[in-house]
Each structure stands twice: as C-alpha cells, then as structure tokens.
Design a protein around this motif. Structure first.
Motif, PDB file in Angstrom:
ATOM      1  N   ASP A 171      47.869  32.593   2.813  1.00 14.06           N
ATOM      2  CA  ASP A 171      47.810  32.053   4.171  1.00 14.06           C
ATOM      3  C   ASP A 171      47.547  33.156   5.192  1.00 14.06           C
ATOM      4  O   ASP A 171      46.829  32.958   6.171  1.00 14.06           O
ATOM      5  CB  ASP A 171      49.123  31.343   4.515  1.00 14.06           C
ATOM      6  CG  ASP A 171      49.366  30.121   3.630  1.00 14.06           C
ATOM      7  OD1 ASP A 171      48.384  29.589   3.080  1.00 14.06           O
ATOM      8  OD2 ASP A 171      50.523  29.725   3.493  1.00 14.06           O
ATOM      9  N   ASN A 172      48.124  34.334   4.927  1.00 12.47           N
ATOM     10  CA  ASN A 172      47.965  35.457   5.850  1.00 12.47           C
ATOM     11  C   ASN A 172      46.514  35.890   5.985  1.00 12.47           C
ATOM     12  O   ASN A 172      46.043  36.252   7.065  1.00 12.47           O
ATOM     13  CB  ASN A 172      48.832  36.626   5.379  1.00 12.47           C
ATOM     14  CG  ASN A 172      48.595  37.904   6.140  1.00 12.47           C
ATOM     15  OD1 ASN A 172      47.907  38.805   5.665  1.00 12.47           O
ATOM     16  ND2 ASN A 172      49.157  37.988   7.328  1.00 12.47           N
ATOM     17  N   LYS A 175      44.288  33.513   8.325  1.00 15.13           N
ATOM     18  CA  LYS A 175      44.619  33.454   9.751  1.00 15.13           C
ATOM     19  C   LYS A 175      43.632  34.314  10.543  1.00 15.13           C
ATOM     20  O   LYS A 175      43.317  35.437  10.163  1.00 15.13           O
ATOM     21  CB  LYS A 175      46.052  33.953   9.977  1.00 15.13           C
ATOM     22  CG  LYS A 175      46.540  33.804  11.397  1.00 15.13           C
ATOM     23  CD  LYS A 175      47.997  34.263  11.514  1.00 15.13           C
ATOM     24  CE  LYS A 175      48.103  35.759  11.337  1.00 15.13           C
ATOM     25  NZ  LYS A 175      49.481  36.242  11.588  1.00 15.13           N
ATOM     26  N   LYS A 199      42.771  43.746  11.370  1.00 14.55           N
ATOM     27  CA  LYS A 199      43.660  42.750  10.773  1.00 14.55           C
ATOM     28  C   LYS A 199      44.421  43.333   9.590  1.00 14.55           C
ATOM     29  O   LYS A 199      43.825  43.910   8.672  1.00 14.55           O
ATOM     30  CB  LYS A 199      42.854  41.541  10.309  1.00 14.55           C
ATOM     31  CG  LYS A 199      43.690  40.428   9.678  1.00 14.55           C
ATOM     32  CD  LYS A 199      42.815  39.244   9.318  1.00 14.55           C
ATOM     33  CE  LYS A 199      43.578  38.192   8.523  1.00 14.55           C
ATOM     34  NZ  LYS A 199      44.736  37.656   9.240  1.00 14.55           N
ATOM     35  N   ILE A 201      46.516  42.653   6.244  1.00 15.36           N
ATOM     36  CA  ILE A 201      46.559  41.600   5.229  1.00 15.36           C
ATOM     37  C   ILE A 201      47.599  41.976   4.182  1.00 15.36           C
ATOM     38  O   ILE A 201      47.555  43.069   3.606  1.00 15.36           O
ATOM     39  CB  ILE A 201      45.187  41.426   4.551  1.00 15.36           C
ATOM     40  CG1 ILE A 201      44.118  41.093   5.589  1.00 15.36           C
ATOM     41  CG2 ILE A 201      45.247  40.346   3.482  1.00 15.36           C
ATOM     42  CD1 ILE A 201      42.699  41.185   5.044  1.00 15.36           C
ATOM     43  N   LYS A 202      48.543  41.081   3.957  1.00 13.14           N
ATOM     44  CA  LYS A 202      49.565  41.310   2.936  1.00 13.14           C
ATOM     45  C   LYS A 202      49.211  40.506   1.693  1.00 13.14           C
ATOM     46  O   LYS A 202      49.011  39.295   1.767  1.00 13.14           O
ATOM     47  CB  LYS A 202      50.944  40.907   3.453  1.00 13.14           C
ATOM     48  CG  LYS A 202      52.087  41.245   2.511  1.00 13.14           C
ATOM     49  CD  LYS A 202      53.432  40.950   3.147  1.00 13.14           C
ATOM     50  CE  LYS A 202      54.575  41.381   2.249  1.00 13.14           C
ATOM     51  NZ  LYS A 202      55.902  41.119   2.885  1.00 13.14           N
ATOM     52  N   GLU A 270      49.961  46.060   1.282  1.00 12.90           N
ATOM     53  CA  GLU A 270      49.419  45.750   2.605  1.00 12.90           C
ATOM     54  C   GLU A 270      48.148  46.564   2.806  1.00 12.90           C
ATOM     55  O   GLU A 270      48.123  47.773   2.575  1.00 12.90           O
ATOM     56  CB  GLU A 270      50.453  46.067   3.674  1.00 12.90           C
ATOM     57  CG  GLU A 270      51.686  45.188   3.547  1.00 12.90           C
ATOM     58  CD  GLU A 270      52.831  45.626   4.438  1.00 12.90           C
ATOM     59  OE1 GLU A 270      52.594  46.460   5.338  1.00 12.90           O
ATOM     60  OE2 GLU A 270      53.962  45.135   4.232  1.00 12.90           O
TER      61      GLU A 270
END
Length: 278
Positions: A171-172, A175, A199, A201-202, A270
């Motif tokens: 989901d991350n 976004k 951005k 991102i995990k 990350e």
C-alpha cells in the motif's frame, strides 16, 4: 558459536534465539549513512549523490544463556566470559557458518538469574551490547530460492531468486508522493509550478531457505544488489513499473525459525525514490 576462536560453551553459554531473537539482531542489515542531495524547487524530487555507499555504526544486543552447576562454577563462567569480551580491540564472532562479524564489546546491560544465587544450580540470561563499525560481509553465490516469482525484482533479478517475497500488499508504494511547498515571496504563494517530493518506500518482506547455508547465501546476495553505488532498479510487476531507488535502512529483521532444514525470516527495508513519477 565462537568468539575469538573460543567456543562459548567453555563458559557455560549458549546464544539464545526464539523470543530473544539474537540471530535477527546479528543479521539485521546496516543503516546507510546520510546521503547528500540537492533539492531544487523547480524540479521534481531530489538529486542525490550516490557515488559512494557508506554505512553507519550498528549497535545491537545479543542474548546469552549461562549456567553453572555450583556457585563457584557460575562465578568462574561469568568472570571468564566477561574477561574474553572486554579485552582490547575487536572481537571476531562466528555465530552463523558463512558469516564473520568484527564486533566491539560495549557492556553487559542486563543479568537475570532464574534462581537465587545460593541455589545448587544457577542459570542466567545476559544481555550483551555490541557495536559493528564496518560492514564487512562479502556476497556469496546466489542460490535458488523457495519463494514465488513475479512480484518484485531488483536490477532485473526477481526477489524470488533470493527466497524473498512480499509480506503485505505494498500500500505504501502505491500512495502518491507529497508535493513540495509552493514558493512564497512573503506576499503570496505561487501555485503555478507543481513539483513532487522524493518518496520513501518501505518493503515488508519474508525470506525462506531450505538450510542455513542457503539462507546466508541469499541473505548476502540480496543485500549486495542494494549496496551498489548509484540508483538500483526496482521493478514492480503488478504495476509494470521500473522505479529508480537507493537503499536507506533495514528497520527490522526477525528470525522466525532456524533449523537444519528450514530458515524463515521477516524483515523490512526502506528505500528512497529520488523522483517518483505519478
């Protein structure tokens, strides 16, 4: 497990796993040192300097079980173990075949006895603090993985080849990135130039291997792709997109199972996309 060639069983010790997760603390990937970058108001994202890859000092804890059949043997084990750890210089630690860590001992932050010290047999849990100044592991040959393909790839290599797959629905990733603050001259804000931020991102992941040696091989080979200079290409199959990213940190690493025929781990890394196109 050996420390400077001494098997820790000589001091009545074992390295604890399970809820203590010593293995996870030991193999957690290091955090990258801060990356210098330019952030131009008129450009999307940032322009990072990725010519070098350096890592921060890594601090972590290992948990040891210690036993002594008598008060005298317990005290002897503890004093001997502490004497080994507290010598000058670095300790060479071999806890997992194929991995060697060069660690700096900084103290014993906890010592919990399971029985009163006057008991005939004594057991204790030691929480030992270490620091690793440099990441010295070398990538080993990639072996076949036991995870599904077709979800993510790094530099054209499918995550499944490392025995790695997703632990969530990303989901991350999907976004939208935030917008940069509009230029403000003190009288008004100018909204005619819309630019996006970088951005973060995990990636929540799991790793499976059919043996400790396969785990070590895949564990090192996977990180070898992330610690290369420059941008790495993250391919997300469901979206059909390639995103240029660089590694930032490993926020968690937990060994769920460690046995001769199966190693299971969950971890999170990350990454940063300097420019994330919508």
């Amino acid at each position: 497990m050996t420390i400077d060639g001494y098997n820790i069983t000589a001091f009545g010790c074992t390295l604890l796993g399970g809820s203590y997760n010593s293995f996870g603390n030991l193999v957690k990937y290091p955090k990258r040192s801060a990356v210098n970058y330019n952030d131009w108001a008129e450009e999307n994202g940032i322009q990072p300097d990725l010519s070098e890859v350096k890592f921060e000092e890594r601090k972590f804890q290992l948990y040891f079980g210690m036993q002594g059949m008598t008060q005298v043997s317990m005290r002897s084990n503890y004093e001997g173990f502490y004497g080994l750890l507290s010598q000058a210089g670095y300790r060479t630690v071999n806890a997992i075949p194929g991995l060697t860590h060069r660690l700096r001992f900084s103290g014993v932050s906890d010592y919990i006895l399971s029985k009163a010290f006057m008991s005939a047999e004594n057991h204790a849990v030691l929480t030992v603090d270490f620091a690793e100044d440099t990441w010295g592991q070398t990538a080993m040959p990639l072996q076949s993985g036991v995870a599904p393909n077709g979800l993510l790839a790094i530099n054209t290599i499918d995550f499944g080849s490392f025995g790695v797959s997703l632990d969530d629905r990303m989901d991350n990733f999907f976004k939208y990135p935030s917008l940069k603050t509009p230029f403000d001259d003190g009288k008004q804000r100018y909204l005619d130039l819309v630019r996006t931020q970088q951005k973060s991102i995990k990636l929540n992941l799991w790793m499976l291997a059919d043996s400790p040696s396969e785990f070590v091989s895949n564990y090192l080979a996977f990180f070898n792709e992330w610690k290369k200079p420059g941008l790495q290409t993250l391919h997300v199959y469901p979206s059909g997109r390639n995103v240029g990213v660089y590694y930032s940190d490993c926020s968690s690493f937990k060994i769920e199972r460690w046995s001769a025929d199966k190693v299971c781990a969950r971890f999170s890394i990350e990454v940063v996309a300097p420019v994330f196109e919508i």
